[in-house]
Design a protein around this motif. Structure first.
Motif, PDB file in Angstrom:
ATOM      1  N   TYR A  25      42.402   7.302  58.453  1.00  0.00           N
ATOM      2  CA  TYR A  25      43.300   6.189  58.195  1.00  0.00           C
ATOM      3  C   TYR A  25      43.506   5.304  59.416  1.00  0.00           C
ATOM      4  O   TYR A  25      43.685   5.800  60.535  1.00  0.00           O
ATOM      5  CB  TYR A  25      44.657   6.703  57.700  1.00  0.00           C
ATOM      6  N   ASN A  40      44.884  12.851  52.023  1.00  0.00           N
ATOM      7  CA  ASN A  40      44.731  11.714  51.115  1.00  0.00           C
ATOM      8  C   ASN A  40      46.128  11.173  50.841  1.00  0.00           C
ATOM      9  O   ASN A  40      46.931  11.808  50.152  1.00  0.00           O
ATOM     10  CB  ASN A  40      44.047  12.161  49.813  1.00  0.00           C
ATOM     11  N   GLY A  55      40.211   5.569  62.597  1.00  0.00           N
ATOM     12  CA  GLY A  55      40.603   6.608  61.655  1.00  0.00           C
ATOM     13  C   GLY A  55      40.278   8.024  62.107  1.00  0.00           C
ATOM     14  O   GLY A  55      40.416   8.966  61.323  1.00  0.00           O
ATOM     15  N   LEU A  92      40.478  11.935  54.557  1.00  0.00           N
ATOM     16  CA  LEU A  92      40.102  10.536  54.738  1.00  0.00           C
ATOM     17  C   LEU A  92      40.673  10.062  56.067  1.00  0.00           C
ATOM     18  O   LEU A  92      41.782  10.454  56.447  1.00  0.00           O
ATOM     19  CB  LEU A  92      40.653   9.682  53.594  1.00  0.00           C
ATOM     20  N   ASN A 108      43.246  12.684  61.453  1.00  0.00           N
ATOM     21  CA  ASN A 108      42.631  11.654  60.615  1.00  0.00           C
ATOM     22  C   ASN A 108      43.349  10.316  60.766  1.00  0.00           C
ATOM     23  O   ASN A 108      43.460   9.521  59.834  1.00  0.00           O
ATOM     24  CB  ASN A 108      42.581  12.083  59.146  1.00  0.00           C
ATOM     25  N   THR A 157      41.629   2.913  54.755  1.00  0.00           N
ATOM     26  CA  THR A 157      40.776   4.028  55.161  1.00  0.00           C
ATOM     27  C   THR A 157      39.646   3.485  56.028  1.00  0.00           C
ATOM     28  O   THR A 157      39.417   2.269  56.112  1.00  0.00           O
ATOM     29  CB  THR A 157      40.161   4.756  53.949  1.00  0.00           C
TER      30      THR A 157
END
Length: 339
Positions: A211, A40, A301, A209, A321, A221
């Motif tokens: 990206y 995050n 992402g 998350l 991610n 995101t």
């Protein structure tokens, strides 16, 4: 050797700014286990070994294992025709399409995301928002009334829609939702305690998350870029260690008999040159030998690679991610270990 691989991974990460987790195992020995970047970015929460990542199409092999289990249970068979498996209407589909064709991407049916026509996966959600895509049948309007691209068995053409149909077949044959079936019959059996098909708007703790980095240095995101919940064609969340547990369970015949496992890992169709495809798994040959079995997944992402190298008994998972980066780290590991 472990120090060497760690050093090479660190050097490559500095150059590529890879964000994610890597786990490499040879036999019972861990060769590398490391994580980089943020799960995050806004809260500056780091990726760690227990971080769960989306793996996009990397989980098609779970679908293939599930189908193979139902074949062993006598509820399906590989040569069974699609028209005899599902009650949905497909007016322009060839009636000779079989489960084998769907598993090997040789069915010839139209795809809901055709890379020959579309370049941006996000284009799909202009007319039907991604937050409505929670069940497998939600994808049917994208391809259900499309026309065949080629005759069944004629050639390989990667196809997500075929795996949507396989998921629906699993649901009809088992009486469970696709996600319930996989979690009970694959994740639990392999000890993959951190893995699941989590909804993007209800992610559990320790989930990265995804990206999407823009050219101007800004980012967003992927919550509005992919279906809200994954299914038979992709979208599960796993840890890197859980993916290695999957390979171990598959190869130990935890999911399937030795005969059926061999059928799943058999190079059924040639993609190009030394690249072949089994049931839900890519296969790289070197002459008459199998060099590696591997799966991969890319979404906005998300970038993911996982492989098993039989000659060296090495299993690995590279989870990221970000939209790219996993392949570069995979190549570093392969070069360092001479795979």
């Amino acid at each position: 050797m472990k120090n060497s691989i760690d050093q090479q991974i660190i050097l490559a990460q500095r150059e590529s700014q890879f964000s994610g987790s890597i786990f490499v195992k040879q036999g019972k020995s861990t060769l590398a286990e490391c994580s980089f970047g943020y799960a995050n970015r806004s809260e500056e929460l780091s990726n760690i070994a227990d971080t769960r990542y989306g793996i996009a199409s990397g989980c098609k092999i779970f679908t293939a294992v599930a189908v193979s289990q139902l074949v062993e249970a006598g509820k399906l068979y590989f040569d069974q025709k699609l028209k005899d498996c599902l009650s949905y209407n497909f007016p322009y589909f060839d009636e000779s399409i079989t489960i084998h064709h769907l598993l090997t991407h040789t069915s010839g049916i139209p795809d809901y995301f055709d890379e020959e026509i579309m370049e941006d996966f996000e284009e799909l959600w202009i007319d039907k928002p991604m937050y409505h895509m929670r069940k497998l049948e939600d994808f049917l309007p994208f391809f259900q009334e499309g026309k065949m691209k080629f005759n069944p068995g004629e050639r390989f053409h990667y196809n997500n829609a075929g795996y949507i149909l396989l998921g629906l077949i699993i649901e009809q044959a088992s009486g469970l939702s696709f996600q319930q079936y996989i979690e009970k019959n694959i994740f639990e059996k392999a000890g993959m305690k951190s893995s699941g098909y989590f909804a993007m708007d209800a992610l559990p703790k320790n989930t990265a998350l995804g990206y999407i980095d823009k050219a101007d240095g800004t980012w967003k995101t992927n919550i509005y870029s992919i279906p809200v919940q994954g299914g038979a064609d992709g979208g599960a969340f796993i840890t890197a260690a859980d993916m290695v547990l999957f390979w171990e369970a598959l190869l130990d015949n935890t999911f399937l008999s030795e005969k059926t496992t061999s059928a799943l890992l058999y190079p059924h169709v040639q993609e190009q040159d030394d690249d072949y495809y089994g049931y839900g798994v890519c296969i790289k040959k070197s002459g008459n030998n199998i060099k590696k079995y591997h799966v991969m997944g890319y979404d906005p992402g998300v970038s993911f690679h996982s492989a098993y190298y039989p000659a060296q008994q090495i299993k690995l998972a590279v989870c990221s991610n970000k939209s790219k980066g996993a392949f570069a780290m995979l190549k570093v590991i392969e070069q360092t270990q001479e795979l």
